[in-house]
Structure formats: structure tokens, C-alpha cells
Scaffold this motif. Structure first.
Motif, PDB file in Angstrom:
ATOM      1  N   TYR A 187      -2.210   0.135  -2.318  1.00  0.00           N
ATOM      2  CA  TYR A 187      -1.587   1.367  -2.812  1.00  0.00           C
ATOM      3  C   TYR A 187      -0.129   1.060  -3.133  1.00  0.00           C
ATOM      4  O   TYR A 187       0.625   0.590  -2.275  1.00  0.00           O
ATOM      5  CB  TYR A 187      -1.658   2.464  -1.751  1.00  0.00           C
ATOM      6  CG  TYR A 187      -3.066   2.799  -1.317  1.00  0.00           C
ATOM      7  CD1 TYR A 187      -3.799   3.805  -1.948  1.00  0.00           C
ATOM      8  CD2 TYR A 187      -3.676   2.094  -0.277  1.00  0.00           C
ATOM      9  CE1 TYR A 187      -5.101   4.103  -1.547  1.00  0.00           C
ATOM     10  CE2 TYR A 187      -4.967   2.379   0.131  1.00  0.00           C
ATOM     11  CZ  TYR A 187      -5.678   3.385  -0.515  1.00  0.00           C
ATOM     12  OH  TYR A 187      -6.965   3.674  -0.121  1.00  0.00           O
ATOM     13  N   LEU A 205       0.169   4.976  -7.509  1.00  0.00           N
ATOM     14  CA  LEU A 205       0.578   6.311  -7.093  1.00  0.00           C
ATOM     15  C   LEU A 205       1.937   6.642  -7.683  1.00  0.00           C
ATOM     16  O   LEU A 205       2.759   5.755  -7.928  1.00  0.00           O
ATOM     17  CB  LEU A 205       0.641   6.396  -5.569  1.00  0.00           C
ATOM     18  CG  LEU A 205      -0.662   6.095  -4.816  1.00  0.00           C
ATOM     19  CD1 LEU A 205      -0.401   6.057  -3.328  1.00  0.00           C
ATOM     20  CD2 LEU A 205      -1.722   7.126  -5.144  1.00  0.00           C
ATOM     21  N   TYR A 216      -3.648  10.750  -0.028  1.00  0.00           N
ATOM     22  CA  TYR A 216      -2.851   9.586   0.349  1.00  0.00           C
ATOM     23  C   TYR A 216      -2.151   9.785   1.689  1.00  0.00           C
ATOM     24  O   TYR A 216      -1.953   8.823   2.439  1.00  0.00           O
ATOM     25  CB  TYR A 216      -1.828   9.232  -0.728  1.00  0.00           C
ATOM     26  CG  TYR A 216      -1.070   7.967  -0.374  1.00  0.00           C
ATOM     27  CD1 TYR A 216      -1.733   6.753  -0.283  1.00  0.00           C
ATOM     28  CD2 TYR A 216       0.293   7.983  -0.087  1.00  0.00           C
ATOM     29  CE1 TYR A 216      -1.071   5.585   0.078  1.00  0.00           C
ATOM     30  CE2 TYR A 216       0.970   6.823   0.269  1.00  0.00           C
ATOM     31  CZ  TYR A 216       0.285   5.632   0.350  1.00  0.00           C
ATOM     32  OH  TYR A 216       0.942   4.480   0.722  1.00  0.00           O
TER      33      TYR A 216
END
Length: 208
Positions: free
Chosen positions: A8, A34, A45
Motif C-alpha cells: 500500500y 492510495l 484502509y
């Protein structure tokens, strides 16, 4: 089947450090991009990282956040990549030493400098890093003792601490001392470092 490795990140974040580490490891991974203030703060998240910040990784059922911790975790989980001295090796000492030095004194002092804050001289004993000059001198010592932070072996400590040195000089947060420049030139020319920069730089470009 091996546990999936999910990364991420955002290409203008500390995720660039972890991207480099992942490229050094050489294992397949899936990237989840993201955006600040939106998907980073969304419930999906926040279940990964309650701080709502990147980077983070999910390896099977294991979640790791914080760039330094992720680098150390990947080095230990994939020992065949040779990114950490083995347990019992005397190089394990400087490996831990400079990894945590980068996560603590370096990160704190650079952040404070970026915010225009300087610890009053009479209060330096109350804060872990003391003064910026102390941090710079210790860091210069670290990169001057051998080719890499843990001796003759390139490790995750070089990825993490080295990234801070490179970024710090680029943005003026760290002095461009000759020892820093020579060390950064050594490590930033690694194939994995180049690949990582190319990937993230491409992700920064707007879609046509």
C-alpha cells in the motif's frame, strides 16, 4: 501457494523506501495505490493502518506498517535475499544500530528542521537526538566506517537510512557532506534502486 504480498503506497510518500526494498527482495508483490485524505482515510484502509498513512504491507495475514519496520520484516522473512546479517553474525549489531538510529534521531531531527523547530540549547538533554549537528556527525561516522552500514554487506539498513540521506540532501534537510554524497552514490546506483525510482516516477505522471 505462497502468501500474497500486497504493498500500500503513494509514489510521493515514504512508500518509495519500501518500493526499493521490495525490488531488492525480488519477490512478486501487488501494489495498491492510495490517495492522501481520501482512500488513505477510508475504512477499508484504516483497517490495515489506523494511522491512515502509507506505506504498509500485508503478507498473507500479517500486516506491517512503518517503513523501517517493513524493511526489517522483509529482510527477515526473505533471508535468501541477503538483506540482513544472519542471527549470531557480529554485523547484526551495527545493522540494528543504524536502522533504529534512522527511525529515531534522524527522522525526528529532520522533521523538526522541516517545521522550523530547533531544540533550545538548554533543553537538548531532554530530547533523544540532542541537536541536529550531533545527528549529522553520528550519521557521517556511520557511512564512513565501511562500504555499507553493516560492514561489507548491503542490507535493509542501507535502504532505509540511505533513503533518508538521499532525500535529506535533495530537499535541503541534510547537509551535502562529501561522506553522504559518496555513500548515496554507491547505494542509489543499485539496479533495484533504479527500478524502484522508475516505477514510482512513472506512477507520478498523469494518465494520458
Amino acid at each position: 501457494m505462497a502468501d500474497e504480498l500486497v504493498f500500500y503506497t503513494n509514489p510521493v510518500s515514504r512508500g518509495r523506501i519500501v518500493r526499493w526494498m521490495l525490488e531488492e527482495v525480488g519477490r512478486p508483490y501487488r501494489t495498491e495505490l492510495l490517495d492522501f485524505g481520501t482512500t488513505m482515510k477510508a475504512p477499508a484502509y484504516l483497517a490495515i493502518n489506523p494511522m491512515g498513512k502509507v506505506p504498509a504491507i500485508k503478507h498473507g495475514d500479517t500486516v506491517v506498517t512503518e517503513a523501517g519496520a517493513i524493511c526489517a520484516y522483509l529482510a527477515d522473512v526473505f533471508p535468501e535475499a541477503g538483506l540482513a546479517p544472519p542471527h549470531g553474525d557480529p554485523r547484526r549489531g551495527p545493522y540494528y544500530r543504524w536502522m533504529f538510529f534512522a527511525a529515531g534521531p534522524v527522522e525526528a531531527s529532520v522533521s523538526n528542521k522541516a517545521l522550523g523547530f530547533e531544540v533550545p540549547k538548554e533543553r537538548r538533554g531532554t530530547i533523544g537526538y540532542g541537536a541536529m549537528e550531533d545527528v549529522l556527525n553520528a550519521l557521517e561516522y556511520a557511512v564512513s566506517q565501511s562500504e555499507y552500514l553493516a560492514g561489507d554487506q548491503f542490507t535493509a539498513a542501507d535502504v532505509y537510512a540511505g533513503s533518508q540521506i538521499g532525500w535529506g540532501m535533495m530537499f535541503g534537510a541534510l547537509e551535502k557532506r562529501p561522506a553522504f554524497e559518496a555513500y548515496w552514490q554507491r547505494i542509489s546506483s543499485r539496479p533495484a534502486a533504479i527500478r524502484a525510482r522508475e516505477i514510482d516516477d512513472a506512477l507520478r505522471q498523469p494518465a494520458p
